[in-house]
Design an enzyme around this catalytic site. Structure first.
Site, PDB file in Angstrom:
ATOM      1  N   ASN A 117       0.870  -1.176   0.000  1.00  0.00           N
ATOM      2  CA  ASN A 117       0.000   0.000   0.000  1.00  0.00           C
ATOM      3  C   ASN A 117       0.908   1.228   0.000  1.00  0.00           C
ATOM      4  O   ASN A 117       1.547   1.525   0.996  1.00  0.00           O
ATOM      5  CB  ASN A 117      -0.886  -0.042   1.252  1.00  0.00           C
ATOM      6  CG  ASN A 117      -1.717   1.216   1.427  1.00  0.00           C
ATOM      7  OD1 ASN A 117      -1.770   2.068   0.529  1.00  0.00           O
ATOM      8  ND2 ASN A 117      -2.359   1.355   2.574  1.00  0.00           N
ATOM      9  N   LYS A 160       0.082   4.269  -0.132  1.00  0.00           N
ATOM     10  CA  LYS A 160      -0.531   5.432   0.541  1.00  0.00           C
ATOM     11  C   LYS A 160      -0.333   6.698  -0.315  1.00  0.00           C
ATOM     12  O   LYS A 160      -0.318   6.602  -1.537  1.00  0.00           O
ATOM     13  CB  LYS A 160       0.039   5.568   1.961  1.00  0.00           C
ATOM     14  CG  LYS A 160      -0.105   4.259   2.753  1.00  0.00           C
ATOM     15  CD  LYS A 160       0.151   4.406   4.229  1.00  0.00           C
ATOM     16  CE  LYS A 160      -0.037   3.047   4.906  1.00  0.00           C
ATOM     17  NZ  LYS A 160       0.067   3.125   6.365  1.00  0.00           N
ATOM     18  N   HIS A 210      -9.384   1.163   5.061  1.00  0.00           N
ATOM     19  CA  HIS A 210      -8.107   1.311   5.769  1.00  0.00           C
ATOM     20  C   HIS A 210      -8.312   2.212   6.982  1.00  0.00           C
ATOM     21  O   HIS A 210      -9.086   3.166   6.934  1.00  0.00           O
ATOM     22  CB  HIS A 210      -7.057   1.905   4.821  1.00  0.00           C
ATOM     23  CG  HIS A 210      -5.674   1.811   5.386  1.00  0.00           C
ATOM     24  ND1 HIS A 210      -5.207   2.699   6.334  1.00  0.00           N
ATOM     25  CD2 HIS A 210      -4.676   0.917   5.172  1.00  0.00           C
ATOM     26  CE1 HIS A 210      -3.968   2.348   6.664  1.00  0.00           C
ATOM     27  NE2 HIS A 210      -3.619   1.270   5.981  1.00  0.00           N
ATOM     28  N   GLU A 220      -6.632   4.530   8.136  1.00  0.00           N
ATOM     29  CA  GLU A 220      -6.384   5.961   7.895  1.00  0.00           C
ATOM     30  C   GLU A 220      -7.619   6.614   7.275  1.00  0.00           C
ATOM     31  O   GLU A 220      -7.917   7.784   7.548  1.00  0.00           O
ATOM     32  CB  GLU A 220      -5.146   6.129   7.001  1.00  0.00           C
ATOM     33  CG  GLU A 220      -3.871   5.836   7.801  1.00  0.00           C
ATOM     34  CD  GLU A 220      -2.719   5.291   6.995  1.00  0.00           C
ATOM     35  OE1 GLU A 220      -2.769   5.336   5.740  1.00  0.00           O
ATOM     36  OE2 GLU A 220      -1.752   4.793   7.607  1.00  0.00           O
ATOM     37  N   GLU A 275      -5.107  -5.099  10.466  1.00  0.00           N
ATOM     38  CA  GLU A 275      -4.089  -4.079  10.689  1.00  0.00           C
ATOM     39  C   GLU A 275      -4.353  -3.383  12.015  1.00  0.00           C
ATOM     40  O   GLU A 275      -5.143  -2.425  12.068  1.00  0.00           O
ATOM     41  CB  GLU A 275      -4.120  -3.048   9.558  1.00  0.00           C
ATOM     42  CG  GLU A 275      -3.848  -3.633   8.183  1.00  0.00           C
ATOM     43  CD  GLU A 275      -3.276  -2.592   7.238  1.00  0.00           C
ATOM     44  OE1 GLU A 275      -2.225  -2.861   6.666  1.00  0.00           O
ATOM     45  OE2 GLU A 275      -3.864  -1.501   7.096  1.00  0.00           O
ATOM     46  N   GLY A 316       2.831   2.008  10.897  1.00  0.00           N
ATOM     47  CA  GLY A 316       3.777   3.112  10.788  1.00  0.00           C
ATOM     48  C   GLY A 316       4.527   3.421  12.075  1.00  0.00           C
ATOM     49  O   GLY A 316       5.160   4.465  12.188  1.00  0.00           O
ATOM     50  N   SER A 343       3.763  -2.398  10.237  1.00  0.00           N
ATOM     51  CA  SER A 343       5.217  -2.469  10.426  1.00  0.00           C
ATOM     52  C   SER A 343       5.821  -3.801   9.971  1.00  0.00           C
ATOM     53  O   SER A 343       6.724  -4.333  10.617  1.00  0.00           O
ATOM     54  CB  SER A 343       5.584  -2.169  11.884  1.00  0.00           C
ATOM     55  OG  SER A 343       5.170  -0.850  12.229  1.00  0.00           O
TER      56      SER A 343
HETATM   57  P1  13P Z   1       3.263   0.222   7.688  1.00  0.00           P
HETATM   58  O1  13P Z   1       3.768  -1.053   7.035  1.00  0.00           O
HETATM   59  O2  13P Z   1       3.973   1.441   7.232  1.00  0.00           O
HETATM   60  O3  13P Z   1       3.176   0.066   9.166  1.00  0.00           O
HETATM   61  O4  13P Z   1       1.753   0.415   7.161  1.00  0.00           O
HETATM   62  C1  13P Z   1       0.860  -0.633   7.222  1.00  0.00           C
HETATM   63  C2  13P Z   1      -0.367  -0.270   6.468  1.00  0.00           C
HETATM   64  O5  13P Z   1      -1.113   0.599   6.871  1.00  0.00           O
HETATM   65  C3  13P Z   1      -0.628  -0.963   5.212  1.00  0.00           C
HETATM   66  O6  13P Z   1      -1.902  -0.706   4.735  1.00  0.00           O
END
Ligand code: 13P
Length: 255
Positions: free
Chosen positions: A10, A12, A96, A98, A168, A174, A214
């Site tokens: 992803n 982002k 997601h 976010e 997740e 992150g 992560s």
């Molecule tokens: P990270 O791998 O940066 O922690 O992000 C995970 C994520 O949100 C994938 O959709």
């Protein structure tokens, strides 16, 4: 038998068109021989076209990071399933954390988006996961169960064959704080059992449940060795071709 794993990146809100094209080209040269797992990357909307062009004929599939449920109409700023398909997508990430946190995504909007994706033949990657305070107050399972029940409301067992779930935990995204493989396995197994109760063994056994939060080259093999972990949704580490390729390589070793 376990389902074929999926390792997804992803991206982002990273990578302009030219940057995306460079990353996709590099990735194509590094991972085209890996056939033991399915591979997908989800660039931003503005880079889908250029990435699709580069990945033509490669085993890497393309996903979008969001979708709107209507097919077309006066919905400024939105992107529909037919648009994503025409741009070369076969997957779409939905719900997601976010989007839930910053853009008002709810289980109800997630449900409508999944319907639109499945109806158009796109594979939705449906994201669920608890926040840190929810975990600390012992609500992990109830939160995830509600997200699943409301998000997948009205779906038949047949529809669920076309769905991928991504667990997740918000506190692991992150932050560099990966869930332990035991923590992830526990939630994955819980979710698979909910699906088993609702849709039967064959759908539950074929369901791909990805872990996200992560994920790095150093921890993927341990995660992949767990019974109910069928791949990963990778954020930060998918933005570098070498590290994403290392994740895929190490994931295969962990199988
Ligand atoms: P990270 O791998 O940066 O922690 O992000 C995970 C994520 O949100 C994938 O959709």
């Amino acid at each position: 038998m376990k389902p074929k794993p999926l390792i997804a990146g992803n991206w982002k809100m990273y990578k302009t068109g030219p940057q995306a094209s460079e990353l996709a080209s590099r990735l194509k040269s590094l991972v085209s021989d890996f056939t033991e797992v399915d591979i997908m990357i989800a660039p931003p909307f503005t880079a889908l076209g250029v990435v699709a062009e580069i990945l033509k004929g490669s085993p890497i599939d393309i996903g979008a990071q969001d979708i709107f449920w209507e097919t077309e109409g006066p919905y400024t700023g939105e992107i529909s399933a037919p648009m994503l398909k025409a741009a070369g997508c076969s997957y779409v990430i939905i719900g997601h954390s976010e989007r839930r946190q910053y853009f008002g995504e709810t289980n109800q909007s997630v449900n409508r988006k999944i319907k639109a994706a499945v109806g158009a033949g796109l594979v939705p990657v449906v994201c669920v996961g608890e926040s840190e305070s929810e975990r600390e107050s012992g609500q992990t399972f109830s939160v995830v169960q509600k997200q699943l029940e409301e998000g997948l409301k009205g779906f038949s067992a047949g529809d669920l064959r076309a769905v991928v779930i991504a667990y997740e935990p918000v506190w692991a995204i992150g932050t560099g704080r990966t869930a332990t493989r035991e923590q992830a396995q526990e939630v994955h197994s819980f979710m698979r059992n909910r699906i088993r109760a609702a849709c039967g063994n064959s759908v539950a056994n074929a369901l791909r449940i990805l872990y996200g939060g992560s994920v790095k080259p150093e921890n993927i093999a341990g995660l992949m060795a767990m019974e109910d972990i069928n791949g990963a949704l990778v954020g930060g580490a998918s933005l570098d071709a070498e590290s994403f390729a290392a994740i895929i390589r190490n994931a295969i070793e962990g199988l």
